[in-house]
Design a protein around this motif. Structure first.
Motif, PDB file in Angstrom:
ATOM      1  N   ARG A 138     -16.634  -2.532  19.847  1.00 43.96           N
ATOM      2  CA  ARG A 138     -17.042  -1.145  19.677  1.00 43.96           C
ATOM      3  C   ARG A 138     -17.976  -1.050  18.484  1.00 43.96           C
ATOM      4  O   ARG A 138     -17.771  -1.690  17.458  1.00 43.96           O
ATOM      5  CB  ARG A 138     -15.809  -0.268  19.455  1.00 43.96           C
ATOM      6  CG  ARG A 138     -16.078   1.192  19.174  1.00 43.96           C
ATOM      7  CD  ARG A 138     -14.749   1.934  19.153  1.00 43.96           C
ATOM      8  NE  ARG A 138     -14.920   3.356  18.907  1.00 43.96           N
ATOM      9  CZ  ARG A 138     -14.696   3.945  17.738  1.00 43.96           C
ATOM     10  NH1 ARG A 138     -14.307   3.228  16.713  1.00 43.96           N
ATOM     11  NH2 ARG A 138     -14.867   5.242  17.589  1.00 43.96           N
ATOM     12  N   ARG A 164     -12.160  -6.326  23.415  1.00 44.24           N
ATOM     13  CA  ARG A 164     -13.050  -5.181  23.476  1.00 44.24           C
ATOM     14  C   ARG A 164     -13.819  -5.074  22.165  1.00 44.24           C
ATOM     15  O   ARG A 164     -13.284  -5.360  21.093  1.00 44.24           O
ATOM     16  CB  ARG A 164     -12.256  -3.884  23.704  1.00 44.24           C
ATOM     17  CG  ARG A 164     -11.294  -3.959  24.869  1.00 44.24           C
ATOM     18  CD  ARG A 164     -10.491  -2.689  24.983  1.00 44.24           C
ATOM     19  NE  ARG A 164      -9.508  -2.783  26.066  1.00 44.24           N
ATOM     20  CZ  ARG A 164      -8.779  -1.769  26.489  1.00 44.24           C
ATOM     21  NH1 ARG A 164      -8.902  -0.585  25.924  1.00 44.24           N
ATOM     22  NH2 ARG A 164      -7.920  -1.917  27.468  1.00 44.24           N
ATOM     23  N   LEU A 213     -19.127   1.053  23.698  1.00 40.95           N
ATOM     24  CA  LEU A 213     -17.901   0.321  24.003  1.00 40.95           C
ATOM     25  C   LEU A 213     -18.218  -0.776  25.009  1.00 40.95           C
ATOM     26  O   LEU A 213     -18.949  -0.556  25.968  1.00 40.95           O
ATOM     27  CB  LEU A 213     -16.829   1.250  24.588  1.00 40.95           C
ATOM     28  CG  LEU A 213     -16.415   2.468  23.769  1.00 40.95           C
ATOM     29  CD1 LEU A 213     -15.434   3.320  24.567  1.00 40.95           C
ATOM     30  CD2 LEU A 213     -15.804   2.060  22.462  1.00 40.95           C
ATOM     31  N   HIS A 247     -16.326  -4.212  27.092  1.00 41.60           N
ATOM     32  CA  HIS A 247     -15.243  -5.127  27.397  1.00 41.60           C
ATOM     33  C   HIS A 247     -15.828  -6.543  27.470  1.00 41.60           C
ATOM     34  O   HIS A 247     -16.456  -6.911  28.460  1.00 41.60           O
ATOM     35  CB  HIS A 247     -14.584  -4.756  28.731  1.00 41.60           C
ATOM     36  CG  HIS A 247     -13.775  -3.507  28.676  1.00 41.60           C
ATOM     37  ND1 HIS A 247     -12.407  -3.488  28.812  1.00 41.60           N
ATOM     38  CD2 HIS A 247     -14.141  -2.221  28.464  1.00 41.60           C
ATOM     39  CE1 HIS A 247     -11.964  -2.251  28.708  1.00 41.60           C
ATOM     40  NE2 HIS A 247     -12.997  -1.457  28.501  1.00 41.60           N
ATOM     41  N   TRP A 261     -10.563   4.301  26.723  1.00 44.53           N
ATOM     42  CA  TRP A 261     -10.469   3.157  25.822  1.00 44.53           C
ATOM     43  C   TRP A 261      -9.010   2.772  25.596  1.00 44.53           C
ATOM     44  O   TRP A 261      -8.685   1.625  25.311  1.00 44.53           O
ATOM     45  CB  TRP A 261     -11.146   3.524  24.509  1.00 44.53           C
ATOM     46  CG  TRP A 261     -11.074   2.488  23.439  1.00 44.53           C
ATOM     47  CD1 TRP A 261     -10.245   2.472  22.377  1.00 44.53           C
ATOM     48  CD2 TRP A 261     -11.882   1.311  23.324  1.00 44.53           C
ATOM     49  NE1 TRP A 261     -10.481   1.386  21.592  1.00 44.53           N
ATOM     50  CE2 TRP A 261     -11.470   0.651  22.146  1.00 44.53           C
ATOM     51  CE3 TRP A 261     -12.887   0.754  24.093  1.00 44.53           C
ATOM     52  CZ2 TRP A 261     -12.060  -0.542  21.724  1.00 44.53           C
ATOM     53  CZ3 TRP A 261     -13.475  -0.425  23.675  1.00 44.53           C
ATOM     54  CH2 TRP A 261     -13.068  -1.060  22.508  1.00 44.53           C
ATOM     55  N   ASP A 290     -17.052  -4.532  33.470  1.00 50.60           N
ATOM     56  CA  ASP A 290     -17.382  -4.968  32.122  1.00 50.60           C
ATOM     57  C   ASP A 290     -18.675  -4.355  31.615  1.00 50.60           C
ATOM     58  O   ASP A 290     -19.176  -4.738  30.563  1.00 50.60           O
ATOM     59  CB  ASP A 290     -17.487  -6.502  32.073  1.00 50.60           C
ATOM     60  CG  ASP A 290     -16.137  -7.173  32.341  1.00 50.60           C
ATOM     61  OD1 ASP A 290     -15.119  -6.560  31.974  1.00 50.60           O
ATOM     62  OD2 ASP A 290     -16.112  -8.274  32.895  1.00 50.60           O
ATOM     63  N   THR A 350     -13.626  -4.998  16.668  1.00 49.11           N
ATOM     64  CA  THR A 350     -13.229  -5.912  17.737  1.00 49.11           C
ATOM     65  C   THR A 350     -11.719  -5.826  17.901  1.00 49.11           C
ATOM     66  O   THR A 350     -10.981  -5.900  16.918  1.00 49.11           O
ATOM     67  CB  THR A 350     -13.636  -7.362  17.421  1.00 49.11           C
ATOM     68  OG1 THR A 350     -15.054  -7.431  17.249  1.00 49.11           O
ATOM     69  CG2 THR A 350     -13.235  -8.281  18.560  1.00 49.11           C
TER      70      THR A 350
END
Length: 331
Positions: free
Chosen positions: A145, A143, A135, A137, A34, A116, A162
């Motif tokens: 989460r 990104r 998680l 992308h 990450w 992604d 975010t």
């Protein structure tokens, strides 16, 4: 950023002296991938991206040994290039023993067409506590989460984050434990800006609202890094946290931490070091702090077996306590 519930407690080494509560969950930190800077952050002639706020002190913290107690066995199994599973059995005379099952569906490599795809992580132990971590992308720079945590069949944490990574800055917003019925919520905002190739400045704002209380904490942060060392400082109403990391050579790394909390009126200074012996497949981490605690953990790779032997001991001279641990990590 991890669980924001810990942010309101202020700085301080919560693991020392030996705690009666279970150690912090691994969900308090992001997985390593990450924080990996994407390729667009490494263009020549531009300031680098500063990374995430929660990883400012990571270089120093990675030098310190993780407390180990009792007997622990971890079995890791890679089922495919995307799917991993692990089993953990921990027997302890100080804290409750447990079994934990951990599973990961990781993103593919950065050069894959499916870069992604979401990363899904789940974990459940013998007490019924569940951790779920996702998680995603959304784009090259954005990104998202989400984290859900239960303890004994009760929800304790649900948060959404975010993060936007610009060419030379990072901005993130987290919403934790929103509850319409109780009219409570925790909001956290992070911002980091690269001022030069080695200097990063930024801050964190934590806002908490409930029926009986409402307040906020502002923390300013700065980091200066050179090829062999990193100095970081966080300071705010809740206290201060300073760290210094230095890589002496390929085998030796050292770190110094100073933490002060205005809530507990306590300060702690810690010194840690890491020594790597590649020829012997060994890594040793040791520490000593101002609370008269000395500890060390030795990790020995048992080649040619796919296993690592972990031995650790921590002594609290002020509290006259000793903890010894032995672990085996397979896979």
């Amino acid at each position: 950023m991890g669980s924001v519930l810990a942010l309101s407690s202020g700085p301080g080494h919560q693991n020392w002296p030996f705690p009666t509560d279970p150690p912090p969950s691994r969900w308090d930190t992001h997985p390593a991938h990450w924080d990996t800077p994407p390729r667009w952050e490494r263009r020549d002639g531009r300031l680098p991206n500063p990374g995430s706020f929660h990883s400012l002190h990571r270089s120093c913290k990675d030098v310190f040994p993780q407390q180990i107690e009792g007997v622990k066995m971890i079995v890791n199994k890679t089922l495919s290039s995307f799917f991993k599973a692990s089993h953990t059995l921990h027997l302890s005379a100080v804290s409750p023993s447990y079994y934990r099952f951990h599973v990961e569906h990781l993103q593919s490599d950065d050069y894959s067409k499916d870069k992604d795809a979401p990363a899904l992580i789940g974990e459940m132990d013998s007490s019924g506590s569940l951790n779920a971590h996702s998680l995603l992308h959304l784009s090259e720079r954005v990104r998202a989460r989400a984290v859900f945590q239960t303890q004994h069949a009760q929800f304790v944490t649900w948060q959404f984050e975010t993060e936007y990574r610009g060419s030379d800055f990072t901005a993130a917003v987290t919403v934790a434990n929103p509850d319409i019925l109780r009219e409570s919520v925790i909001l956290v905002a992070h911002f980091l800006q690269s001022v030069s190739s080695g200097l990063v400045l930024g801050g964190e704002l934590v806002y908490h609202r409930g029926r009986a209380e409402e307040g906020g904490i502002l923390t300013l942060a700065g980091q200066y890094s050179r090829p062999n060392w990193v100095a970081t400082l966080n300071a705010g109403k809740g206290g201060a946290h300073a760290s210094y990391y230095h890589r002496a050579n390929k085998q030796i790394q050292v770190g110094v931490e100073f933490e002060a909390s205005t809530r507990t009126q306590e300060t702690t200074a810690s010194f840690g070091y890491q020594m790597e012996l590649p020829e012997a497949n060994m890594v040793f981490r040791g520490m000593v702090n101002s609370r008269c605690i000395i500890g060390g953990v030795l990790e020995k790779r048992l080649s040619p077996l796919p296993a690592t032997l972990i031995m650790g001991a921590f002594v609290n001279h002020r509290g006259d306590k000793l903890q010894v641990g032995l672990g085996v990590n397979v896979g």
